[in-house]
Scaffold this motif. Structure first.
Motif, PDB file in Angstrom:
ATOM      1  N   SER A   6      -1.196 -12.459   0.971  1.00  0.00           N
ATOM      2  CA  SER A   6      -0.461 -12.812  -0.235  1.00  0.00           C
ATOM      3  C   SER A   6       0.157 -11.565  -0.853  1.00  0.00           C
ATOM      4  N   GLU A   7       1.185 -11.780  -1.652  1.00  0.00           N
ATOM      5  CA  GLU A   7       1.725 -10.699  -2.460  1.00  0.00           C
ATOM      6  C   GLU A   7       0.829 -10.559  -3.676  1.00  0.00           C
ATOM      7  N   ALA A   8       0.552  -9.319  -4.076  1.00  0.00           N
ATOM      8  CA  ALA A   8      -0.398  -9.084  -5.163  1.00  0.00           C
ATOM      9  C   ALA A   8      -0.005  -7.856  -5.972  1.00  0.00           C
ATOM     10  N   ILE A   9      -0.559  -7.783  -7.173  1.00  0.00           N
ATOM     11  CA  ILE A   9      -0.427  -6.603  -8.016  1.00  0.00           C
ATOM     12  C   ILE A   9      -1.785  -5.919  -8.029  1.00  0.00           C
ATOM     13  N   LEU A  10      -1.810  -4.625  -7.727  1.00  0.00           N
ATOM     14  CA  LEU A  10      -3.067  -3.883  -7.743  1.00  0.00           C
ATOM     15  C   LEU A  10      -3.452  -3.596  -9.188  1.00  0.00           C
ATOM     16  N   LEU A  11      -4.633  -4.039  -9.583  1.00  0.00           N
ATOM     17  CA  LEU A  11      -5.088  -3.843 -10.950  1.00  0.00           C
ATOM     18  C   LEU A  11      -5.932  -2.594 -11.109  1.00  0.00           C
ATOM     19  N   ASP A  12      -6.808  -2.321 -10.115  1.00  0.00           N
ATOM     20  CA  ASP A  12      -7.741  -1.206 -10.237  1.00  0.00           C
ATOM     21  C   ASP A  12      -8.181  -0.752  -8.854  1.00  0.00           C
ATOM     22  N   VAL A  13      -8.446   0.537  -8.730  1.00  0.00           N
ATOM     23  CA  VAL A  13      -8.969   1.113  -7.492  1.00  0.00           C
ATOM     24  C   VAL A  13     -10.126   2.024  -7.876  1.00  0.00           C
ATOM     25  N   VAL A  14     -11.337   1.732  -7.339  1.00  0.00           N
ATOM     26  CA  VAL A  14     -12.549   2.464  -7.687  1.00  0.00           C
ATOM     27  C   VAL A  14     -13.193   2.995  -6.414  1.00  0.00           C
ATOM     28  N   ASP A  15     -13.663   4.253  -6.462  1.00  0.00           N
ATOM     29  CA  ASP A  15     -14.335   4.843  -5.306  1.00  0.00           C
ATOM     30  C   ASP A  15     -15.655   4.141  -5.029  1.00  0.00           C
ATOM     31  N   LEU A  16     -15.951   3.990  -3.742  1.00  0.00           N
ATOM     32  CA  LEU A  16     -17.200   3.381  -3.286  1.00  0.00           C
ATOM     33  C   LEU A  16     -17.716   4.212  -2.130  1.00  0.00           C
ATOM     34  N   HIS A  17     -18.908   4.715  -2.263  1.00  0.00           N
ATOM     35  CA  HIS A  17     -19.507   5.559  -1.231  1.00  0.00           C
ATOM     36  C   HIS A  17     -18.626   6.781  -0.969  1.00  0.00           C
ATOM     37  N   GLU A  18     -18.730   7.344   0.217  1.00  0.00           N
ATOM     38  CA  GLU A  18     -18.026   8.586   0.513  1.00  0.00           C
ATOM     39  C   GLU A  18     -16.569   8.375   0.900  1.00  0.00           C
ATOM     40  N   TYR A  19     -16.266   7.334   1.670  1.00  0.00           N
ATOM     41  CA  TYR A  19     -14.916   7.165   2.204  1.00  0.00           C
ATOM     42  C   TYR A  19     -14.222   5.861   1.806  1.00  0.00           C
ATOM     43  N   ASP A  20     -14.902   4.955   1.131  1.00  0.00           N
ATOM     44  CA  ASP A  20     -14.344   3.641   0.843  1.00  0.00           C
ATOM     45  C   ASP A  20     -13.911   3.528  -0.616  1.00  0.00           C
ATOM     46  N   GLY A  49      -2.127   6.770   0.305  1.00  0.00           N
ATOM     47  CA  GLY A  49      -0.984   6.746  -0.591  1.00  0.00           C
ATOM     48  C   GLY A  49      -0.512   5.371  -1.013  1.00  0.00           C
ATOM     49  N   GLN A  50      -1.191   4.307  -0.606  1.00  0.00           N
ATOM     50  CA  GLN A  50      -0.740   2.954  -0.930  1.00  0.00           C
ATOM     51  C   GLN A  50      -1.586   2.261  -1.994  1.00  0.00           C
ATOM     52  N   LEU A  51      -2.699   2.837  -2.366  1.00  0.00           N
ATOM     53  CA  LEU A  51      -3.598   2.189  -3.322  1.00  0.00           C
ATOM     54  C   LEU A  51      -3.401   2.787  -4.717  1.00  0.00           C
ATOM     55  N   ARG A  52      -2.301   2.397  -5.356  1.00  0.00           N
ATOM     56  CA  ARG A  52      -2.008   2.871  -6.699  1.00  0.00           C
ATOM     57  C   ARG A  52      -1.917   1.675  -7.643  1.00  0.00           C
ATOM     58  N   PRO A  53      -2.644   1.712  -8.763  1.00  0.00           N
ATOM     59  CA  PRO A  53      -2.603   0.601  -9.712  1.00  0.00           C
ATOM     60  C   PRO A  53      -1.187   0.275 -10.169  1.00  0.00           C
ATOM     61  N   LEU A  54      -0.934  -1.003 -10.367  1.00  0.00           N
ATOM     62  CA  LEU A  54       0.322  -1.600 -10.807  1.00  0.00           C
ATOM     63  C   LEU A  54       1.392  -1.677  -9.723  1.00  0.00           C
ATOM     64  N   ASP A  55       1.086  -1.232  -8.510  1.00  0.00           N
ATOM     65  CA  ASP A  55       2.014  -1.430  -7.393  1.00  0.00           C
ATOM     66  C   ASP A  55       1.975  -2.892  -6.958  1.00  0.00           C
ATOM     67  N   THR A  56       3.105  -3.422  -6.543  1.00  0.00           N
ATOM     68  CA  THR A  56       3.164  -4.754  -5.951  1.00  0.00           C
ATOM     69  C   THR A  56       3.074  -4.571  -4.446  1.00  0.00           C
ATOM     70  N   VAL A  57       2.129  -5.277  -3.818  1.00  0.00           N
ATOM     71  CA  VAL A  57       1.864  -5.086  -2.391  1.00  0.00           C
ATOM     72  C   VAL A  57       1.799  -6.427  -1.667  1.00  0.00           C
ATOM     73  N   ARG A  58       1.908  -6.369  -0.357  1.00  0.00           N
ATOM     74  CA  ARG A  58       1.637  -7.513   0.518  1.00  0.00           C
ATOM     75  C   ARG A  58       0.305  -7.194   1.177  1.00  0.00           C
ATOM     76  N   ALA A  59      -0.747  -7.948   0.826  1.00  0.00           N
ATOM     77  CA  ALA A  59      -2.101  -7.650   1.292  1.00  0.00           C
ATOM     78  C   ALA A  59      -2.611  -8.732   2.235  1.00  0.00           C
ATOM     79  N   THR A  60      -3.413  -8.310   3.198  1.00  0.00           N
ATOM     80  CA  THR A  60      -4.117  -9.221   4.102  1.00  0.00           C
ATOM     81  C   THR A  60      -5.591  -8.861   4.051  1.00  0.00           C
ATOM     82  N   TRP A  61      -6.453  -9.868   3.882  1.00  0.00           N
ATOM     83  CA  TRP A  61      -7.888  -9.626   3.783  1.00  0.00           C
ATOM     84  C   TRP A  61      -8.658 -10.763   4.432  1.00  0.00           C
ATOM     85  N   PHE A  62      -9.926 -10.479   4.699  1.00  0.00           N
ATOM     86  CA  PHE A  62     -10.848 -11.467   5.265  1.00  0.00           C
ATOM     87  C   PHE A  62     -11.888 -11.831   4.222  1.00  0.00           C
TER      88      PHE A  62
END
Length: 88
Positions: A6-20, A49-62
């Motif tokens: 789906s097309e989505a707007i990134l709201l927030d990006v938070v660090d998880l563990h060492e690399y995620d 370079g693609q995980l910036r809040p307020l960017d509009t993206v086309r995302a695929t997830w499981f």
């Protein structure tokens, strides 16, 4: 389950563990979704370079039934948030 896309707007990006990172996004079809972008903090990540809040993206997830966090498979920037500030 098959992948969701789906097309989505990134709201927030938070660090998880060492690399995620945990990505919170808002979609029209599926509402608010939280996904783990595995390895996104690595130097040569597919998400670099693609995980910036307020960017509009086309995302695929499981998704797995009954889970709050899903696995982000791919991400493509449709419109950068920088373009919004140029119009002000």
């Amino acid at each position: 389950m098959p992948p969701r896309s789906s097309e989505a707007i990134l709201l927030d990006v938070v660090d998880l563990h060492e690399y995620d990172q945990i990505v919170t996004m808002l979609t029209r079809e599926f509402g608010k979704r939280r996904c783990v972008a595995r390895g996104s903090r690595r130097r040569f990540s597919q998400f670099a370079g693609q995980l910036r809040p307020l960017d509009t993206v086309r995302a695929t997830w499981f998704e797995k039934e009954g889970r709050e966090l899903h696995r982000l498979s791919s991400l493509e920037t449709v419109r950068s948030a920088d373009q919004l500030t140029h119009h002000l």
